[in-house]
Design a protein around this motif. Sequence first.
Motif, mmCIF file in Angstrom:
data_model
loop_
_atom_site.group_PDB
_atom_site.id
_atom_site.type_symbol
_atom_site.label_atom_id
_atom_site.label_comp_id
_atom_site.label_asym_id
_atom_site.label_seq_id
_atom_site.Cartn_x
_atom_site.Cartn_y
_atom_site.Cartn_z
ATOM 1 N N UNK A 56 49.499 29.428 17.126
ATOM 2 C CA UNK A 56 50.711 29.378 16.307
ATOM 3 C C UNK A 56 50.775 28.049 15.565
ATOM 4 N N UNK A 57 51.032 28.141 14.260
ATOM 5 C CA UNK A 57 51.189 26.951 13.411
ATOM 6 C C UNK A 57 52.628 26.892 12.914
ATOM 7 N N UNK A 115 62.119 13.713 17.207
ATOM 8 C CA UNK A 115 61.024 13.420 18.140
ATOM 9 C C UNK A 115 61.056 14.381 19.323
ATOM 10 N N UNK A 116 62.247 14.753 19.748
ATOM 11 C CA UNK A 116 62.360 15.712 20.843
ATOM 12 C C UNK A 116 61.854 17.090 20.411
ATOM 13 N N UNK A 152 57.674 30.483 16.977
ATOM 14 C CA UNK A 152 56.401 29.777 17.143
ATOM 15 C C UNK A 152 56.115 29.494 18.607
ATOM 16 N N UNK A 153 57.115 29.041 19.343
ATOM 17 C CA UNK A 153 56.939 28.786 20.774
ATOM 18 C C UNK A 153 56.634 30.098 21.506
ATOM 19 N N UNK A 154 57.349 31.161 21.144
ATOM 20 C CA UNK A 154 57.107 32.453 21.763
ATOM 21 C C UNK A 154 55.684 32.925 21.548
ATOM 22 N N UNK A 155 55.154 32.741 20.342
ATOM 23 C CA UNK A 155 53.769 33.123 20.058
ATOM 24 C C UNK A 155 52.788 32.311 20.893
ATOM 25 N N UNK A 156 52.998 31.009 20.944
ATOM 26 C CA UNK A 156 52.092 30.153 21.709
ATOM 27 C C UNK A 156 52.106 30.525 23.186
ATOM 28 N N UNK A 180 54.902 20.632 20.547
ATOM 29 C CA UNK A 180 53.564 20.213 20.976
ATOM 30 C C UNK A 180 53.296 20.598 22.422
ATOM 31 N N UNK A 181 54.268 20.374 23.290
ATOM 32 C CA UNK A 181 54.095 20.686 24.714
ATOM 33 C C UNK A 181 53.878 22.170 24.951
ATOM 34 N N UNK A 182 54.371 22.998 24.034
ATOM 35 C CA UNK A 182 54.189 24.439 24.163
ATOM 36 C C UNK A 182 52.934 24.941 23.447
ATOM 37 N N UNK A 183 52.146 24.031 22.910
ATOM 38 C CA UNK A 183 50.882 24.410 22.314
ATOM 39 C C UNK A 183 50.959 24.846 20.869
ATOM 40 N N UNK A 184 52.061 24.550 20.180
ATOM 41 C CA UNK A 184 52.208 24.898 18.770
ATOM 42 C C UNK A 184 51.509 23.844 17.916
#
Length: 317
Positions: free
Chosen positions: A46-47, A59-60, A36-40, A66-70
């Motif tokens: 990416x969902x 939480x981490x 997912x992070x790779x796609x974003x 979230x920070x990677x845009x997922x």
Amino acid sequence: MADVIAVAGEALVDVVPAPAEGYFEFAPGGSPANVAVGLARLDVRARMLARLGTDLLGRRLRAHLTDNGVDLGNAVEATEPSSLAIVEVGADGVADYDFRIDGTADWQWTPEELDGALDGVVALHSGSLALTQEPGAGVLRELMAKAAATATVSYDPNARPRLMGEAAQVLPGVHELLGIADVVKVSDEDLRWLLPDTPPGEILDDWLARGPALVAITLGGDGVLAGTSEGLRTSTPGRAVSVVDTVGAGDSFSAALLAGLHRRGLLGAPARAALRGITALVLDELLEECVTAASITCSRRGAQPPTSADLAEALGR
């Protein structure tokens, strides 16, 4: 217009060797979460369909995604603790994994938690532990079968023998998912465990006959062997790189594969015939992107997939 790629499965914390010898550090991981992070990072919407704990590690993980845009709009806020993977990196950079997952958040899926998860989705990717660890594995397998009606289904077995049990017990489930999936990525390491002493070329032919449109077998530093259900067979050499570790390399390959297919309009149920008929020229170009993405990740410590700018620079585009 459906243009979201959803990824279903575990988001766990890797306990990895730190730069200071004898110490470890915590890093976000889990094969599906890495995809997912790779796609974003490759500019794809990416969902992530994950069960994220509310503990410190959960939480981490949420912050990392979230920070990677997922998109975490369909992620579950779980009450169970987060899963841990303890990573050992050999002298050759190859990673080995041990896990602490009893009663943790990733495996407790219920069908109700996935209501609406496929809205606007052009492809669904899953694999690794999430499809083998009950009670949630059956729920995610049903989601993949449901997704096939409208979306491309992508699958990576990503074997973890220490948790999955005997290969002979796992293989029937792999074959079942081959009958659902359109796109399959598998490593030669996985195949040596699942089907020892069987050449990758034979497995490629057998797996394509079971249903997928496209199968890619990654061969580490030797590149990738791939084929389509229409009879196309091809290979792409590896890229020379100074390997730091292989953590997340296969996931970066999967992300680049799906992103490349998406960019070429080859995802979604209406594009299934076009995917099966992908040309050699297009497939070779796509595989070069995937191999390059994986090599970039190997040159970095931990699961750090490239951005679209990183990939374009490495490809000279």
